[in-house]
Design a protein around this motif. Structure first.
Motif, PDB file in Angstrom:
ATOM      1  N   MET A   1      76.752 -26.845  73.107  1.00 24.98           N
ATOM      2  CA  MET A   1      76.124 -27.233  72.073  1.00 24.98           C
ATOM      3  C   MET A   1      77.575 -28.300  71.091  1.00 24.98           C
ATOM      4  O   MET A   1      77.965 -26.874  71.375  1.00 24.98           O
ATOM      5  CB  MET A   1      75.319 -26.377  70.692  1.00 24.98           C
ATOM      6  N   PRO A   2      77.102 -29.186  71.334  1.00 21.99           N
ATOM      7  CA  PRO A   2      78.518 -29.505  70.183  1.00 21.99           C
ATOM      8  C   PRO A   2      79.035 -29.344  68.756  1.00 21.99           C
ATOM      9  O   PRO A   2      78.100 -28.408  68.213  1.00 21.99           O
ATOM     10  CB  PRO A   2      77.817 -31.078  70.060  1.00 21.99           C
ATOM     11  N   ASN A   3      80.213 -29.346  68.853  1.00 19.75           N
ATOM     12  CA  ASN A   3      80.710 -29.071  67.139  1.00 19.75           C
ATOM     13  C   ASN A   3      80.918 -27.965  66.652  1.00 19.75           C
ATOM     14  O   ASN A   3      80.285 -27.584  65.605  1.00 19.75           O
ATOM     15  CB  ASN A   3      79.724 -30.188  66.156  1.00 19.75           C
ATOM     16  N   LEU A   4      80.803 -26.838  67.637  1.00 23.64           N
ATOM     17  CA  LEU A   4      80.606 -25.279  67.271  1.00 23.64           C
ATOM     18  C   LEU A   4      81.942 -24.945  66.562  1.00 23.64           C
ATOM     19  O   LEU A   4      83.441 -25.513  67.455  1.00 23.64           O
ATOM     20  CB  LEU A   4      79.915 -24.144  68.310  1.00 23.64           C
ATOM     21  N   PRO A   5      82.348 -24.407  65.853  1.00 22.54           N
ATOM     22  CA  PRO A   5      83.703 -23.631  65.159  1.00 22.54           C
ATOM     23  C   PRO A   5      83.745 -22.806  66.365  1.00 22.54           C
ATOM     24  O   PRO A   5      83.277 -22.167  67.229  1.00 22.54           O
ATOM     25  CB  PRO A   5      83.578 -23.154  63.716  1.00 22.54           C
TER      26      PRO A   5
ATOM     27  N   ALA B   1      74.458 -18.050  65.294  1.00 25.80           N
ATOM     28  CA  ALA B   1      75.546 -16.992  64.513  1.00 25.80           C
ATOM     29  C   ALA B   1      76.876 -17.305  65.526  1.00 25.80           C
ATOM     30  O   ALA B   1      76.381 -17.070  66.358  1.00 25.80           O
ATOM     31  CB  ALA B   1      74.893 -16.248  64.215  1.00 25.80           C
ATOM     32  N   CYS B   2      77.424 -17.024  64.664  1.00 29.06           N
ATOM     33  CA  CYS B   2      79.306 -16.719  65.467  1.00 29.06           C
ATOM     34  C   CYS B   2      79.294 -15.223  65.650  1.00 29.06           C
ATOM     35  O   CYS B   2      79.523 -14.173  64.194  1.00 29.06           O
ATOM     36  CB  CYS B   2      80.123 -17.647  64.548  1.00 29.06           C
ATOM     37  N   TYR B   3      79.981 -14.301  66.515  1.00 29.51           N
ATOM     38  CA  TYR B   3      80.089 -13.263  66.403  1.00 29.51           C
ATOM     39  C   TYR B   3      81.241 -12.970  65.343  1.00 29.51           C
ATOM     40  O   TYR B   3      82.438 -13.519  65.474  1.00 29.51           O
ATOM     41  CB  TYR B   3      79.979 -13.035  68.112  1.00 29.51           C
TER      42      TYR B   3
END
Length: 265
Positions: A138-142, A167-169
Motif C-alpha cells: 500500500m503506498p504512502n504508509l508512514p 494499523a501500525c505496530y
C-alpha cells in the motif's frame, strides 16, 4: 556495546527453581547441548522460537531477559516481574514481531481475516503462519510495520461494522497518548478489540466511541500486541451530510421560535 545478560539470566532462573539442565531441556523441548550452549553464552544469537520459550516459561519479558541482571534483584522484584509488573517493559512481555517482505525486500501489509483470528493469537510470532496470510502493498504508509484487521460490531461508530482497519505496530505501549484508537490483540479466547486505548498502572483502559458501550480495563499480562489506527476502508457508502444552508436555516428558525416563546412568556 551494551552488556547482555540472557545467558546468565536463564541459568539463574533455572537454578532459582532448582531444576537441572535435563529437566528444563525437557520442559522447553530443547536438547541439553543446546541449553548448555545458551547458558554458557556460546550461542550468540538465540533463535526467536527459543527466546519465546524462555520468556513464556519463566514469565519474564525479553527486554528484562537481555538487559537486566536478574541476579542483582531481590526475590520480591523478580516476583513482580513474573506478575507482569515489569518496570523495564516497553509494552508487552514478548518483543518478537515476525514480518514478511516482497521481492523488493519491502515489508508487506498482512491481512488477518476473521477466520484466521484464533490462529493469529498462537501464530503472531511465527513466520510460517504469517506467510499463509493474504498480503499486499500500500503506498504512502508512514514508517513502521502495518497490518489490516477486520472489525465487527458498532462500538466504534462512525467506523462501520465490517470495516477493515489498517494499523501500525506499537513496540512501546507507554508512548501511546491517552485515548489513542488501536487494535488490541488479547490472549486466550478473547477477541481482537478496536478501542480508544489509555495505558496506565500495568493495565489498559479501553473505551468505545459509541457511548452505549461501557469502558473496561484489561491487565497488560492479557495483551499480546497493540496496533495503532492509521486508516480504514469500508464497502458502505457514506450517508450524505445535510446541506449547510438547510442546516443554517433550521438553526435560525429554532432561534426565532425561541425568541417568540420568550416574548409571549
Amino acid at each position: 556495546m551494551a552488556t547482555l545478560f540472557f545467558h546468565s539470566n536463564i541459568r539463574f532462573l533455572r537454578e532459582r527453581r532448582k531444576f537441572s539442565q535435563e529437566e528444563i531441556s525437557e520442559k522447553l523441548d530443547l536438547s541439553r547441548n543446546k541449553l548448555q550452549a545458551l547458558e554458557s553464552g556460546k550461542t550468540k544469537n538465540p533463535s526467536a522460537a527459543d527466546l519465546v520459550k524462555f520468556s513464556e516459561y519463566f514469565k519474564i519479558s525479553m527486554d528484562s531477559l537481555f538487559k537486566v541482571d536478574l541476579t542483582k534483584l531481590s526475590e520480591l522484584k523478580i516476583r513482580e516481574l513474573e506478575a507482569g509488573n515489569d518496570v523495564y517493559m516497553t509494552g508487552t512481555k514478548i518483543r518478537v514481531l515476525a514480518i514478511t517482505v516482497n521481492n523488493d525486500n519491502k515489508e508487506n501489509v498482512e491481512y488477518v481475516p476473521v477466520k484466521a483470528k484464533a490462529g493469529y493469537r498462537s501464530g503472531y510470532s511465527d513466520p510460517d503462519f504469517l506467510a499463509m496470510l493474504p498480503k499486499f502493498s500500500m503506498p504512502n504508509l508512514p514508517a513502521g510495520t502495518h497490518r489490516m484487521f477486520p472489525i465487527t460490531g458498532d462500538s466504534m461508530l462512525p467506523v462501520p461494522d465490517g470495516s477493515d482497519v489498517i494499523a501500525c505496530y506499537v513496540d512501546d505501549w507507554k508512548q501511546l497518548k491517552p485515548g489513542t484508537p488501536c487494535i488490541v490483540i488479547l490472549k486466550g479466547e478473547q477477541d481482537f478489540v478496536f478501542k480508544l486505548v489509555t495505558v496506565s498502572d500495568n493495565q489498559l483502559f479501553l473505551k468505545s466511541l459509541n457511548s452505549v458501550y461501557e469502558p473496561f480495563t484489561v491487565p497488560v499480562t492479557e495483551v499480546l500486541e497493540i496496533w495503532q489506527f492509521h486508516c480504514y476502508q469500508t464497502k458502505e457508502f457514506p450517508e450524505p451530510l445535510p446541506d449547510l444552508k438547510v442546516l443554517a436555516k433550521a438553526v435560525r428558525d429554532l432561534q426565532e421560535e425561541f425568541r417568540d416563546m420568550k416574548g409571549k412568556g
